[in-house]
Design an enzyme around this catalytic site. Sequence first.
Site, short mmCIF file in Angstrom:
data_model
loop_
_atom_site.label_atom_id
_atom_site.label_comp_id
_atom_site.label_asym_id
_atom_site.label_seq_id
_atom_site.Cartn_x
_atom_site.Cartn_y
_atom_site.Cartn_z
N ARG A 114 1.69 -10.68 5.99
CA ARG A 114 3.14 -10.73 6.11
C ARG A 114 3.66 -10.07 7.39
NH1 ARG A 114 5.83 -9.25 0.46
NH2 ARG A 114 7.66 -9.95 1.61
N HIS B 117 -5.56 -14.09 8.84
CA HIS B 117 -4.58 -13.04 9.14
C HIS B 117 -5.22 -11.79 9.75
CE1 HIS B 117 -1.61 -15.52 7.19
NE2 HIS B 117 -2.36 -15.59 6.11
N PRO C 239 0.85 -1.21 0.00
CA PRO C 239 0.00 0.00 0.00
C PRO C 239 0.88 1.26 0.00
CG PRO C 239 -0.63 -1.54 1.75
CD PRO C 239 0.66 -2.02 1.19
N GLU C 240 0.60 2.14 -0.93
CA GLU C 240 1.33 3.40 -1.01
C GLU C 240 0.46 4.52 -0.44
OE1 GLU C 240 4.38 3.94 -1.78
OE2 GLU C 240 4.98 2.02 -2.62
N ARG D 95 24.17 17.43 -3.75
CA ARG D 95 23.91 16.00 -3.55
C ARG D 95 24.29 15.22 -4.80
NH1 ARG D 95 19.93 14.09 0.83
NH2 ARG D 95 19.55 16.00 1.98
#
Length: 270
Positions: free
Chosen positions: A110, A91, A2-3, A151
């Site tokens: 998970r 789960h 999930p983002e 950077r």
Amino acid sequence: MPELPEVETTRLALLPHVEGRLVTGVNLRRPDLRWPIPDEITKLLPGQRVLGLRRRAKYLLLDLAPGSAILHLGMSGCLRVVPAAHAPGLHDHVDIGLDSGQVIRFNDPRRFGCLLWQPHGETHELLQDLGPEPLSGDFTGDYLFERSRKRTASVKTFLMDQAIVVGVGNIYAVETLFRSGIAPGRAAGRVSRERYAILAQAVKKVLRQAIKSGGTTLRDFLHPDGLPGYFRQKLFVYGREGMPCLECGHPLSGNRLGSRATVWCAHCQR
Ligand SMILES: [Zn+2]
């Protein structure tokens, strides 16, 4: 995984079912997820009213008077609101009972997700040192330009750094760099102010589109037997290595940069 858009859509979906409700009890079917679930969750939540549900980066914060329960979906987590009588599945590790007769059910096959506690007035260490929200006014091209000077790390690594900006995962980094015409391997310090302005706008646009499409695919996402997945969204480059660029037709390049799959068009991105 999930983002940010999936987490924000989860928040919007849960909010009307949880806000203002009394917590009647907490049922932990195991003592830990990624980390042990602190005692405060079972001791302090019952009897408290839910004051709100906020999101910071990919964390959800269930606000109550003594503090906030912090939830993270990890790699495979999913939050749903279901009737308490609905039998838990394999789960379904946590139920937070509400006085509506429903429960907030946390499923995570998970177990990379977490359920933690943040006392009122404190900031959990996981939430410290986070960069601005990508959809906030603090996230601009000028901000990226200033933070990136000198950077030498790649612009893709820079964009995915949570201390720079939160919630830009691998797919969104790959897609927005393509839409901005910036080669992902270019040093972050060697991207101009003008190009960072284009990139910042692309990030906002792609995330907003994903959140918007999330509203229409919400039924799938929150389906009791469904698995969380990416919202259906047109991907220009991600997963298309070797296939023709949708802009110019040249075959797309691919490699792993910082161990995450990167795809780009060597013709369109400089
Ligand atoms: Zn191209």
